[in-house]
Motif scaffolding. Structure first.
Motif, mmCIF file in Angstrom:
data_model
loop_
_atom_site.group_PDB
_atom_site.id
_atom_site.type_symbol
_atom_site.label_atom_id
_atom_site.label_comp_id
_atom_site.label_asym_id
_atom_site.label_seq_id
_atom_site.Cartn_x
_atom_site.Cartn_y
_atom_site.Cartn_z
ATOM 1 N N HIS A 80 34.469 34.632 49.671
ATOM 2 C CA HIS A 80 33.676 35.707 48.813
ATOM 3 C C HIS A 80 34.298 36.689 48.282
ATOM 4 N N ILE A 81 35.430 36.967 48.651
ATOM 5 C CA ILE A 81 36.407 38.150 47.964
ATOM 6 C C ILE A 81 36.871 37.723 46.651
ATOM 7 N N LEU A 82 36.911 36.517 46.384
ATOM 8 C CA LEU A 82 37.233 35.840 45.172
ATOM 9 C C LEU A 82 36.111 35.688 44.031
ATOM 10 N N MET A 83 34.957 35.915 44.466
ATOM 11 C CA MET A 83 33.770 35.639 43.803
ATOM 12 C C MET A 83 33.449 36.973 43.064
ATOM 13 N N SER A 84 33.219 37.045 41.608
ATOM 14 C CA SER A 84 32.953 38.137 40.856
ATOM 15 C C SER A 84 31.523 38.503 41.237
ATOM 16 N N ALA A 85 31.286 39.632 41.402
ATOM 17 C CA ALA A 85 29.807 40.254 41.525
ATOM 18 C C ALA A 85 29.122 40.190 40.328
ATOM 19 N N THR A 86 27.927 40.157 40.696
ATOM 20 C CA THR A 86 26.999 39.989 39.506
ATOM 21 C C THR A 86 26.894 41.131 38.356
ATOM 22 N N ASP A 87 27.149 42.305 38.875
ATOM 23 C CA ASP A 87 26.986 43.511 38.081
ATOM 24 C C ASP A 87 28.302 43.462 37.351
ATOM 25 N N GLU A 88 29.422 43.121 37.948
ATOM 26 C CA GLU A 88 30.607 42.993 37.237
ATOM 27 C C GLU A 88 30.701 41.864 36.156
ATOM 28 N N ILE A 89 30.039 40.749 36.296
ATOM 29 C CA ILE A 89 29.909 39.856 35.324
ATOM 30 C C ILE A 89 29.296 40.306 34.152
ATOM 31 N N ALA A 90 28.030 41.223 34.469
ATOM 32 C CA ALA A 90 27.267 41.537 33.494
ATOM 33 C C ALA A 90 28.045 42.748 32.493
ATOM 34 N N LEU A 91 28.916 43.372 33.103
ATOM 35 C CA LEU A 91 29.739 44.336 32.763
ATOM 36 C C LEU A 91 30.845 43.601 31.565
ATOM 37 N N GLY A 92 31.234 42.659 32.035
ATOM 38 C CA GLY A 92 32.011 41.862 31.377
ATOM 39 C C GLY A 92 31.467 41.084 30.115
ATOM 40 N N ALA A 93 30.416 40.932 30.082
ATOM 41 C CA ALA A 93 29.461 40.345 28.962
ATOM 42 C C ALA A 93 29.509 41.552 28.106
#
Length: 144
Positions: free
Chosen positions: A115-128
């Protein structure tokens, strides 16, 4: 025999199955159960090694039994975390250290991806959002 002292007592060493201590064998058996559950779609699970009475020899035997996999990751977030895939698919050895290098958690995770290696959904959205802004900014074009 009327006296307790007349009963013969013989102390025998613990039996080792396949060179593994009983605690290591128990952990491996639990891992088999957790892997079978994961393979049928159940949730990931973890074994907290620091909560178990393990000697340094037990820890070494467990590492040897699980072997080395192909993936290793180091995460630096409020201390160093080392995530290592074992030779057994779905079994990961995870160590978390505090800022001073002290080991604060040691887990065997049974999961497709820790789990610690998986990007959080909100971080993915910020990346986009950040990449979109880069694309629309004239300085986004960089020399190759």
């Amino acid at each position: 025999m009327s006296r307790l002292s007349e009963i013969p007592i013989q102390i025998e060493p613990a039996i080792r199955v396949g060179g593994l201590g009983g605690g290591v064998t128990a952990i491996l058996s639990e891992l088999v159960s957790l892997l079978e559950r994961l393979a049928t779609g159940e949730e990931s699970a973890a074994i907290d090694l620091r909560s178990l009475p393990m000697s340094p020899q037990d820890r070494s035997e467990l590492r040897r039994a699980l072997g080395e996999g192909e993936v290793q990751a180091t995460l630096n977030a409020d201390g160093i975390s080392n995530i290592r895939e074992t030779h057994v698919p779905g079994v990961w050895w995870v160590e978390h250290h505090d800022r001073h290098g002290e080991l604060i958690a040691e887990l065997i995770e049974v999961t497709r991806m820790p789990h610690i290696l998986m990007s959080a959904t909100d971080e993915i959205a910020l990346g986009a959002v950040a990449l979109r802004e880069q694309l629309t900014t004239p300085t986004a074009v960089r020399a190759s």
